[in-house]
Design a protein around this motif. Structure first.
Motif, PDB file in Angstrom:
ATOM      1  N   TYR A  59       9.921   0.707  -8.764  1.00  0.00           N
ATOM      2  CA  TYR A  59       9.495   2.111  -8.783  1.00  0.00           C
ATOM      3  C   TYR A  59      10.539   2.997  -9.449  1.00  0.00           C
ATOM      4  CZ  TYR A  59       8.336   6.776  -7.108  1.00  0.00           C
ATOM      5  OH  TYR A  59       8.056   8.113  -7.042  1.00  0.00           O
ATOM      6  N   ARG A  60      11.818   2.742  -9.156  1.00  0.00           N
ATOM      7  CA  ARG A  60      12.880   3.604  -9.693  1.00  0.00           C
ATOM      8  C   ARG A  60      13.154   3.354 -11.162  1.00  0.00           C
ATOM      9  NH1 ARG A  60      17.585   3.315  -5.004  1.00  0.00           N
ATOM     10  NH2 ARG A  60      16.633   4.765  -3.521  1.00  0.00           N
ATOM     11  N   HIS A  61      13.203   2.079 -11.552  1.00  0.00           N
ATOM     12  CA  HIS A  61      13.711   1.741 -12.869  1.00  0.00           C
ATOM     13  C   HIS A  61      12.681   1.073 -13.782  1.00  0.00           C
ATOM     14  CE1 HIS A  61      17.549   2.609 -10.988  1.00  0.00           C
ATOM     15  NE2 HIS A  61      17.330   1.681 -10.084  1.00  0.00           N
ATOM     16  N   GLY A  62      11.499   0.789 -13.284  1.00  0.00           N
ATOM     17  CA  GLY A  62      10.521   0.087 -14.096  1.00  0.00           C
ATOM     18  C   GLY A  62       9.416   0.991 -14.605  1.00  0.00           C
ATOM     19  N   GLU A  63       8.514   0.396 -15.343  1.00  0.00           N
ATOM     20  CA  GLU A  63       7.336   1.109 -15.818  1.00  0.00           C
ATOM     21  C   GLU A  63       6.155   0.140 -15.820  1.00  0.00           C
ATOM     22  OE1 GLU A  63       8.219   2.503 -19.698  1.00  0.00           O
ATOM     23  OE2 GLU A  63       8.131   0.530 -20.645  1.00  0.00           O
ATOM     24  N   GLY A  64       4.981   0.711 -15.690  1.00  0.00           N
ATOM     25  CA  GLY A  64       3.800  -0.130 -15.635  1.00  0.00           C
ATOM     26  C   GLY A  64       3.638  -0.794 -14.278  1.00  0.00           C
ATOM     27  N   ALA A  65       2.847  -1.878 -14.258  1.00  0.00           N
ATOM     28  CA  ALA A  65       2.538  -2.559 -13.002  1.00  0.00           C
ATOM     29  C   ALA A  65       3.650  -3.534 -12.622  1.00  0.00           C
ATOM     30  CB  ALA A  65       1.216  -3.305 -13.120  1.00  0.00           C
ATOM     31  N   ALA A  66       3.786  -3.720 -11.319  1.00  0.00           N
ATOM     32  CA  ALA A  66       4.699  -4.729 -10.774  1.00  0.00           C
ATOM     33  C   ALA A  66       3.863  -5.824 -10.129  1.00  0.00           C
ATOM     34  CB  ALA A  66       5.644  -4.111  -9.750  1.00  0.00           C
ATOM     35  N   ALA A 102       0.822  -1.205   0.000  1.00  0.00           N
ATOM     36  CA  ALA A 102       0.000   0.000   0.000  1.00  0.00           C
ATOM     37  C   ALA A 102       0.860   1.261   0.000  1.00  0.00           C
ATOM     38  CB  ALA A 102      -0.932   0.001   1.218  1.00  0.00           C
ATOM     39  N   SER A 103       2.015   1.217   0.683  1.00  0.00           N
ATOM     40  CA  SER A 103       2.883   2.394   0.719  1.00  0.00           C
ATOM     41  C   SER A 103       3.454   2.698  -0.665  1.00  0.00           C
ATOM     42  CB  SER A 103       4.014   2.179   1.728  1.00  0.00           C
ATOM     43  OG  SER A 103       4.906   1.170   1.295  1.00  0.00           O
ATOM     44  N   PHE A 104       3.746   1.657  -1.456  1.00  0.00           N
ATOM     45  CA  PHE A 104       4.248   1.895  -2.807  1.00  0.00           C
ATOM     46  C   PHE A 104       3.118   2.362  -3.725  1.00  0.00           C
ATOM     47  CE2 PHE A 104       7.872  -0.592  -1.364  1.00  0.00           C
ATOM     48  CZ  PHE A 104       8.929   0.038  -2.007  1.00  0.00           C
ATOM     49  N   GLU A 105       1.926   1.836  -3.521  1.00  0.00           N
ATOM     50  CA  GLU A 105       0.800   2.293  -4.332  1.00  0.00           C
ATOM     51  C   GLU A 105       0.490   3.755  -4.063  1.00  0.00           C
ATOM     52  OE1 GLU A 105      -1.748  -1.859  -4.921  1.00  0.00           O
ATOM     53  OE2 GLU A 105      -2.142  -0.565  -3.182  1.00  0.00           O
ATOM     54  N   SER A 106       0.742   4.214  -2.843  1.00  0.00           N
ATOM     55  CA  SER A 106       0.452   5.610  -2.502  1.00  0.00           C
ATOM     56  C   SER A 106       1.390   6.580  -3.198  1.00  0.00           C
ATOM     57  CB  SER A 106       0.544   5.812  -0.985  1.00  0.00           C
ATOM     58  OG  SER A 106       1.874   5.637  -0.534  1.00  0.00           O
ATOM     59  N   ILE A 107       2.558   6.114  -3.657  1.00  0.00           N
ATOM     60  CA  ILE A 107       3.485   7.000  -4.360  1.00  0.00           C
ATOM     61  C   ILE A 107       3.444   6.789  -5.873  1.00  0.00           C
ATOM     62  CG2 ILE A 107       5.049   7.203  -2.400  1.00  0.00           C
ATOM     63  CD1 ILE A 107       6.864   5.155  -3.684  1.00  0.00           C
ATOM     64  N   GLY A 108       2.450   6.035  -6.352  1.00  0.00           N
ATOM     65  CA  GLY A 108       2.210   5.954  -7.782  1.00  0.00           C
ATOM     66  C   GLY A 108       2.589   4.657  -8.461  1.00  0.00           C
ATOM     67  N   LEU A 109       3.081   3.656  -7.731  1.00  0.00           N
ATOM     68  CA  LEU A 109       3.444   2.385  -8.345  1.00  0.00           C
ATOM     69  C   LEU A 109       2.233   1.451  -8.324  1.00  0.00           C
ATOM     70  CD1 LEU A 109       5.607   0.475  -9.528  1.00  0.00           C
ATOM     71  CD2 LEU A 109       6.094  -0.251  -7.169  1.00  0.00           C
ATOM     72  N   GLU A 110       1.870   0.951  -9.486  1.00  0.00           N
ATOM     73  CA  GLU A 110       0.770  -0.021  -9.561  1.00  0.00           C
ATOM     74  C   GLU A 110       1.313  -1.406  -9.209  1.00  0.00           C
ATOM     75  OE1 GLU A 110      -2.427  -1.928 -12.763  1.00  0.00           O
ATOM     76  OE2 GLU A 110      -1.092  -0.270 -13.353  1.00  0.00           O
TER      77      GLU A 110
END
Length: 392
Positions: A316-323, A276-284
């Motif tokens: 979050y740093r180096h990827g794109e899209g959902a993890a 949830a903490s990563f989703e709050s900063i924009g990572l799906e």
């Protein structure tokens, strides 16, 4: 802190780069030698006082430039008019002016301005008072000698600045490496301290409690067993004391805040909050977590949490899209898989030590880590025994 030039593998800067004042001393020594030679020539030839005065004017300009570069350069260059006016060969004055120009540009003054002053003085004296004596060859020599003096001084100054920049970068790289190494050692030391406190401390406390319960339940005639249990409880208390001593040593220099100290120990139960903490900063994040309750030892749970945390940080740093995050029990083992598309525009820079730290953490829990990147996807896969035993 180590200096860059302390490393014998690094190139050593030339002496004139380390001691730039040597260039000034050489230039002024040559100018003094030329001036002395001209004075001796004037005396031996019995030249008139205007000639001697013009040479003295050039020498005074050289001396003046030691403290006031621009004023000395102008006076030395202007002396070429005086020398030409009395019919004396201006070559020696030109040499002194070029040497002063060299010193001025080495000290960081504007080379174009200095070269312009000297060249204008040389050509002005040559074309007016000199009456083009000597022809185009002398005029070209006057012009290009001025250009050579200014260009050489500026080139050496730029080269010295380049060396200084390389040394500063090397020192900065060494300092950064040492700071990063210290940070890594501190983090690992504190991780060990937390694991000792939260895992071993808990288990020893439970062991002591069960030993006490067993002692109470013994029959009255089981004296030897009672003594054995008392001895075991004493050993458990010794373990606690020694563990606390080790914790104190490991936490030397720890400046953890009160808020950090009150933070719960990472565990499998905290994975949802972590995601949830990563989703709050924009990572799906697409999670799939299926672990039976009580299936995993606390120490392994901490490692699983940290692996997911580091993998999502990289996503979050180096990827794109959902993890995708998959944590489940498979064939009696804990399997952790985090996968994401590799991005083209990283959100931040990394030191490259996160993956190394992840591998060290997994191996310290007797797990197995696989990291691969195929077809534009980055995948982290770790396997553990729920009890921390070696995974083959």
């Amino acid at each position: 802190m180590a200096k860059a030039h302390d490393n014998h593998d690094e190139p050593v800067a030339p002496l004139w780069v380390r001691r730039p004042e040597a260039l000034h001393l050489i230039a002024y020594s040559l100018a003094a030698l030329v001036f002395t030679g001209q004075i001796v020539a004037v005396i031996l030839r019995g030249s008139d006082w205007p000639t001697a005065l013009s040479v003295l004017l050039a020498g005074g300009g050289v001396a003046l430039s030691w403290r006031w570069p621009w004023a000395g350069l102008v006076v030395t260059s202007a002396a070429s008019f005086a020398v030409t006016a009395v019919g004396h060969d201006p070559l020696s004055v030109w040499m002194m002016a070029v040497l002063v120009l060299f010193s001025v540009t080495v000290r960081g003054k504007q080379p174009l301005v200095g070269t312009g002053i000297v060249a204008a003085s040389f050509l002005g004296a040559f074309m007016t008072l000199g009456g083009f004596r000597g022809g185009a060859i002398v005029g070209a020599a006057a012009l290009f000698s001025a250009i050579a003096g200014g260009a050489t001084g500026a080139a050496l100054r730029i080269h010295r600045q380049h060396w200084r920049t390389l040394e500063e970068r090397a020192e900065s790289a060494i300092a950064t490496r040492e700071i990063e190494a210290t940070r890594r050692v501190t983090e690992e030391r504190l991780r060990i301290a937390r694991d000792l406190h939260d895992v071993i401390g808990h288990q020893v406390a439970m062991l002591s409690m069960h030993l006490g319960a067993a002692e109470i339940g013994l029959p009255e005639d089981a004296e030897s067993s009672r003594q054995a249990l008392v001895s075991a409880r004493s050993s458990a208390r010794t373990v606690v004391v020694e563990t606390q001593r080790i914790l104190a040593l490991l936490r030397l220099g720890d400046d953890t805040s009160d808020d950090e100290a009150l933070r719960p120990t990472p565990a499998l139960s905290g994975l949802e909050g972590l995601i949830a903490s990563f989703e709050s900063i924009g990572l799906e994040v697409r999670p799939s977590i299926d672990i039976p309750a009580g299936f995993v030892e606390p120490s392994v749970g901490v490692t699983v949490y940290r692996v997911v945390q580091e993998a999502l940080t990289n996503a979050y740093r180096h990827g794109e899209g959902a993890a995708t995050v998959d944590v489940r029990e498979r064939d009696g083992r804990i399997c952790v898989t985090v996968e994401n598309h590799v991005g083209h525009t990283p959100r931040g820079s990394g030191s490259g030590l996160g993956l190394l730290g992840m591998r060290e953490r997994v191996e310290s829990s007797s797990g197995r880590l696989t990291i691969d990147s195929d077809d534009g996807r980055f995948r982290v896969h770790a396997e553990f025994s729920p009890l921390g035993a070696t995974v083959r």
